[in-house]
Design an enzyme around this catalytic site. Structure first.
Site, short mmCIF file in Angstrom:
data_model
loop_
_atom_site.label_atom_id
_atom_site.label_comp_id
_atom_site.label_asym_id
_atom_site.label_seq_id
_atom_site.Cartn_x
_atom_site.Cartn_y
_atom_site.Cartn_z
N PRO A 1 0.76 -1.17 0.00
CG PRO A 1 -0.54 -1.43 1.55
CD PRO A 1 0.56 -2.25 1.33
CD GLU A 2 5.13 2.38 -2.06
OE1 GLU A 2 5.35 3.41 -2.44
OE2 GLU A 2 5.74 1.14 -2.27
CE LYS B 1 3.42 5.38 2.98
NZ LYS B 1 4.31 4.53 3.15
CG ASN C 1 10.40 0.20 1.33
OD1 ASN C 1 11.44 0.96 1.30
ND2 ASN C 1 10.45 -0.98 2.38
NE ARG D 1 9.64 0.64 5.40
CZ ARG D 1 8.70 1.64 5.01
NH1 ARG D 1 8.61 2.53 5.50
NH2 ARG D 1 7.78 1.41 3.96
#
Ligand SMILES: [Zn+2]
Length: 263
Positions: free
Chosen positions: A2-3, A51, A169, A250
């Site tokens: 999910p971005e 987001k 990411n 990350r």
């Protein structure tokens, strides 16, 4: 993953399913809202900021409220017709169910579920930088916020939602590849921050309205990205093996030849 684009698309799904209708029932499976009942509230709008997902609710003689949720890495909303089988995810992941006469919206693995007066959205979201997919998107402001922390790595700066809201990411890794930037390059050494954030915005915006997140322009499985998720596979441009490493808790993917370390 999910971005910004996924969250934007999810807001459109909820918009089509719910907006304009009166809620007939709700079932909160998060402790802080376990006793909350939303029957009788009207869904006035569905939007996203970075987001964050925002469902705006109104009811005569009541203060307008916003139902907030965040998908983080694993959350999702699905809309079903009444009586349709809920095929999205295992039922133990359900955090919230809201119903209208024509739809059932089911939220799986949602985070930060909160019901707040709409006038107080700023308290929750005021820290966010310009929204990549918002009407207030502002390249210069995003670049200015990034430049304010010259020692941060450029990868970290793109992920920091206080700088710009909506990059995760995948778009971080792909944007840095396309600009030939080693992910650990300090912000102070990046020549064209405006061009960089403009590219990130274009990549995210290009995937509005579909669930496949492509940065190559190709939609076939395995061809959608340059570096993200492609550890040890050959770079599409130079053939070098794509690298993967942890960076600030990350994951980062990069091509060692197209994104060389400058020293
Ligand atoms: Zn390469």
């Amino acid at each position: 993953m999910p971005e910004g684009d996924t969250v934007w698309n999810t807001a459109r799904v909820l918009e089509r399913a719910l907006v304009g209708d009166i809620l007939t029932g709700s079932d909160f499976r998060v402790p802080q809202l376990a006793t909350t009942k939303l029957a009788g509230w009207k869904v006035a709008g569905s939007g996203s900021r970075g987001k964050h997902l925002l469902l705006r609710l109104t009811k005569p003689a009541e203060t307008p409220h916003t139902l907030h949720s965040h998908l983080r890495m694993d959350g999702a909303w699905r809309a079903y017709a009444p009586g349709e089988r809920w095929s999205g995810r295992p039922s133990h992941l359900i955090r919230l169910v809201i119903r209208t006469a024509r739809s059932v919206a089911v939220g799986y693995h949602l985070h930060e579920v909160a019901l707040i007066p709409t006038a107080e959205e700023g308290r929750l979201l005021g820290y966010l930088g310009p929204d990549l997919l918002g009407t207030d998107w502002d390249v210069d402001e995003a670049a200015r916020r990034i430049a304010a922390h010259p020692d941060a790595s450029i990868a970290e700066a793109l992920l920091d939602q206080r700088n710009l809201a909506g990059v995760g990411n995948l778009y971080k890794s792909e944007t840095l590849f396309l600009r030939g930037l080693w992910p650990w390059t300090p912000v102070s050494e990046v020549k064209d921050l405006g061009g960089l954030v403009e590219l990130a915005q274009k990549l995210v915006a290009s995937n509005r309205g579909r669930w496949t997140q492509s940065t190559t322009g190709l939609l076939r499985r395995g061809e959608t990205n340059y570096v993200y998720g492609r550890r040890a596979l050959p770079c599409r441009r130079c053939g070098a093996a794509i690298q993967k490493a942890d960076q600030d808790e990350r994951i980062t993917f990069w091509c060692p030849r197209c994104q060389p370390q400058n020293d």
